[in-house]
Design an enzyme around this catalytic site. Sequence first.
Site, PDB file in Angstrom:
ATOM      1  N   HIS A 180       0.707  -1.352  -0.066  1.00  0.00           N
ATOM      2  CA  HIS A 180       0.061  -0.012  -0.146  1.00  0.00           C
ATOM      3  C   HIS A 180       0.775   1.792   0.083  1.00  0.00           C
ATOM      4  O   HIS A 180       2.249   1.280   0.787  1.00  0.00           O
ATOM      5  CB  HIS A 180      -1.305   0.034   1.536  1.00  0.00           C
ATOM      6  CG  HIS A 180      -2.286   0.925   1.153  1.00  0.00           C
ATOM      7  ND1 HIS A 180      -2.222   2.629   1.755  1.00  0.00           N
ATOM      8  CD2 HIS A 180      -3.307   0.686   0.517  1.00  0.00           C
ATOM      9  CE1 HIS A 180      -3.484   2.708   0.946  1.00  0.00           C
ATOM     10  NE2 HIS A 180      -3.977   1.748   0.661  1.00  0.00           N
ATOM     11  N   GLU A 191      -7.887  -4.811  -0.600  1.00  0.00           N
ATOM     12  CA  GLU A 191      -7.930  -5.616  -1.860  1.00  0.00           C
ATOM     13  C   GLU A 191      -8.534  -7.341  -0.850  1.00  0.00           C
ATOM     14  O   GLU A 191      -9.105  -8.058  -2.038  1.00  0.00           O
ATOM     15  CB  GLU A 191      -7.963  -5.040  -3.002  1.00  0.00           C
ATOM     16  CG  GLU A 191      -8.178  -3.892  -3.165  1.00  0.00           C
ATOM     17  CD  GLU A 191      -8.519  -3.245  -4.111  1.00  0.00           C
ATOM     18  OE1 GLU A 191      -8.700  -3.947  -5.388  1.00  0.00           O
ATOM     19  OE2 GLU A 191      -8.753  -2.592  -4.508  1.00  0.00           O
TER      20      GLU A 191
HETATM   21  N1  COA Z   1       3.906  -7.716  -5.095  1.00  0.00           N
HETATM   22  C1  COA Z   1       5.479  -7.438  -5.373  1.00  0.00           C
HETATM   23  N2  COA Z   1       6.094  -6.409  -4.862  1.00  0.00           N
HETATM   24  C2  COA Z   1       5.272  -5.235  -4.567  1.00  0.00           C
HETATM   25  C3  COA Z   1       4.129  -5.242  -4.349  1.00  0.00           C
HETATM   26  C4  COA Z   1       3.824  -6.671  -4.253  1.00  0.00           C
HETATM   27  N3  COA Z   1       1.965  -6.462  -4.257  1.00  0.00           N
HETATM   28  N4  COA Z   1       4.328  -4.189  -3.581  1.00  0.00           N
HETATM   29  C5  COA Z   1       4.725  -3.496  -4.296  1.00  0.00           C
HETATM   30  N5  COA Z   1       6.103  -3.985  -4.376  1.00  0.00           N
HETATM   31  C6  COA Z   1       7.518  -3.938  -4.383  1.00  0.00           C
HETATM   32  C7  COA Z   1       7.516  -3.104  -5.518  1.00  0.00           C
HETATM   33  O1  COA Z   1       7.924  -3.908  -7.035  1.00  0.00           O
HETATM   34  C8  COA Z   1       9.021  -2.128  -5.436  1.00  0.00           C
HETATM   35  O2  COA Z   1      10.098  -2.725  -5.490  1.00  0.00           O
HETATM   36  P1  COA Z   1      11.775  -1.866  -6.245  1.00  0.00           P
HETATM   37  O3  COA Z   1      11.497  -0.632  -4.764  1.00  0.00           O
HETATM   38  O4  COA Z   1      12.222  -3.054  -6.620  1.00  0.00           O
HETATM   39  O5  COA Z   1      11.069  -1.423  -7.592  1.00  0.00           O
HETATM   40  C9  COA Z   1       8.617  -1.925  -3.536  1.00  0.00           C
HETATM   41  O6  COA Z   1       8.297  -2.754  -3.592  1.00  0.00           O
HETATM   42  C10 COA Z   1       8.120  -0.648  -3.769  1.00  0.00           C
HETATM   43  O7  COA Z   1       6.928  -0.231  -4.349  1.00  0.00           O
HETATM   44  P2  COA Z   1       6.278   1.592  -5.281  1.00  0.00           P
HETATM   45  O8  COA Z   1       5.761   0.572  -6.347  1.00  0.00           O
HETATM   46  O9  COA Z   1       7.595   2.412  -5.094  1.00  0.00           O
HETATM   47  O10 COA Z   1       5.073   0.900  -4.304  1.00  0.00           O
HETATM   48  P3  COA Z   1       3.617   1.699  -4.191  1.00  0.00           P
HETATM   49  O11 COA Z   1       3.019   2.935  -3.258  1.00  0.00           O
HETATM   50  O12 COA Z   1       3.835   2.682  -5.439  1.00  0.00           O
HETATM   51  O13 COA Z   1       2.858   1.112  -4.726  1.00  0.00           O
HETATM   52  C11 COA Z   1       0.620  -0.749  -4.332  1.00  0.00           C
HETATM   53  C12 COA Z   1       1.386   0.928  -3.617  1.00  0.00           C
HETATM   54  C13 COA Z   1      -0.608  -0.455  -3.660  1.00  0.00           C
HETATM   55  C14 COA Z   1       0.282   0.563  -5.952  1.00  0.00           C
HETATM   56  C15 COA Z   1       1.429  -1.642  -4.767  1.00  0.00           C
HETATM   57  O14 COA Z   1       2.044  -2.141  -3.398  1.00  0.00           O
HETATM   58  C16 COA Z   1       1.270  -2.453  -5.781  1.00  0.00           C
HETATM   59  O15 COA Z   1       0.929  -2.521  -6.720  1.00  0.00           O
HETATM   60  N6  COA Z   1      -0.292  -3.382  -5.091  1.00  0.00           N
HETATM   61  C17 COA Z   1      -0.547  -4.699  -5.925  1.00  0.00           C
HETATM   62  C18 COA Z   1      -1.368  -4.422  -6.398  1.00  0.00           C
HETATM   63  C19 COA Z   1      -2.866  -3.802  -5.565  1.00  0.00           C
HETATM   64  O16 COA Z   1      -2.908  -4.491  -4.239  1.00  0.00           O
HETATM   65  N7  COA Z   1      -3.682  -3.230  -5.503  1.00  0.00           N
HETATM   66  C20 COA Z   1      -4.571  -2.491  -4.069  1.00  0.00           C
HETATM   67  C21 COA Z   1      -4.230  -1.324  -3.885  1.00  0.00           C
HETATM   68  S1  COA Z   1      -5.134  -1.066  -2.416  1.00  0.00           S
END
Ligand code: COA
Length: 395
Positions: free
Chosen positions: A279, A336
């Site tokens: 998140h 979710e």
């Molecule tokens: N699975 C695997 N790796 C994940 C992950 C997940 N669900 N969520 C984050 N990461 C990893 C990223 O790949 C990134 O790795 P890196 O630093 O090696 O590139 C690191 O963790 C940080 O992620 P980041 O994209 O900067 O986090 P964010 O704050 O932009 O993203 C979300 C938040 C929710 C978009 C992200 O956690 C995600 O894509 N989750 C899955 C989709 C989801 O459940 N969405 C519903 C949200 S309520």
Amino acid sequence: LIDLGHLPRLRRDKEDAMEERTSAGAADGARRATSSGLDGVVVAETRLSEVDGERGRLVVAGHEIESLAGRASFEDMCALLWTGALPDEAAREATRAAIARGREVAFARLGGLGDALDAADGMDALRAGLAHLAPSSGADAAAAVTGAAGVVAAAWHRRRAGLPAVAPDARASHAEDYLRMTLGAAPSRAAVGGLDAYLVTVADHGMNASTFTARVVASTGSDLVSAVVAGVCALKGPLHGGAPGPVLDMLDAVGEASRAAAWVDAELDAGRRIMGMGHRIYRVRDPRAFVLERALRGLGDASSSARLDLARAVEHAAEAALARRHPDRPLKANVEFYTAVLLEAVGLPRALFTPTFAASRVAGWCAHVAEQGRVGRLIRPASRYVGPEPPPPAS
Ligand code: COA
């Protein structure tokens, strides 16, 4: 799982993500920060909800989410968001009746939607269906668009299944009527209670992407329906509201708890994200995951508790694998993860998960649009130009 590899690069390298550069054009030498994902940037003051990512706390208009979900109805939540206070008996009935009227008006207009309901994706149907509503504003408009969202989502599902749309029942609660219009039969009390808890849990959540989108549209002086349609468009994306369907796909693929760790590792090795984990704000488990899990246990039937056990096993495996790979970035279950399990348990098809999320979050969007209207200031951030300079003038 959704493979995000086809999307344009989702984030810049950590060093780039929050970068300070001297603005060449700024005479006073002011430094301008570039924040690619607006992490931590405060863009509004709000009385609607607070998300505390460190402590895992969600407060909606002065109430902990734990004290609302499973106790207040979705209509109570709407009244709380739209008026700032939980309703008394008269206000509860007025809100229920206004949303029910919204369902009836929307149902009467379904015939005018043309082929909007033939869309392959429920969020596309919702976007098109809500866009047909007349632009309006005010408390009744909020109830009208909230009632309409449930009707369009349910009618889309019925059309897709080759079944006739089911007319709303103005005496029913929104949760009960949504299930009835979707399934074509009277839902059980337990299912209505489970869905009501879900609708309450996800109605508002700080400055999330779709709420911000709706507020940007509202800040231009545009109308409520346009802002809500924009919110639907933002919620559709898998990084925001599109994860719960893929969470169930994941549970199906894992099959049994003993396979969870190996399955999660293989996904991560393949460079894919685990849906329902991580998140932007929460560094601990999403408080809404606890609330939805509680609602699931309240359903008390054997098949949903078996599914819940599998979900818990996959969550633990994912949490452990992500902790090994990202020791500095806690990645825990988000809302979710358990949305998927709860909505499945109340009988909704997975294609309706994100439209059902929208059918609740619309209440929050309406409240934010009204709040933004009171702010009365255009949201217009800046960008830092990194393109080529024009050629010097020919001498
Ligand atoms: N699975 C695997 N790796 C994940 C992950 C997940 N669900 N969520 C984050 N990461 C990893 C990223 O790949 C990134 O790795 P890196 O630093 O090696 O590139 C690191 O963790 C940080 O992620 P980041 O994209 O900067 O986090 P964010 O704050 O932009 O993203 C979300 C938040 C929710 C978009 C992200 O956690 C995600 O894509 N989750 C899955 C989709 C989801 O459940 N969405 C519903 C949200 S309520």
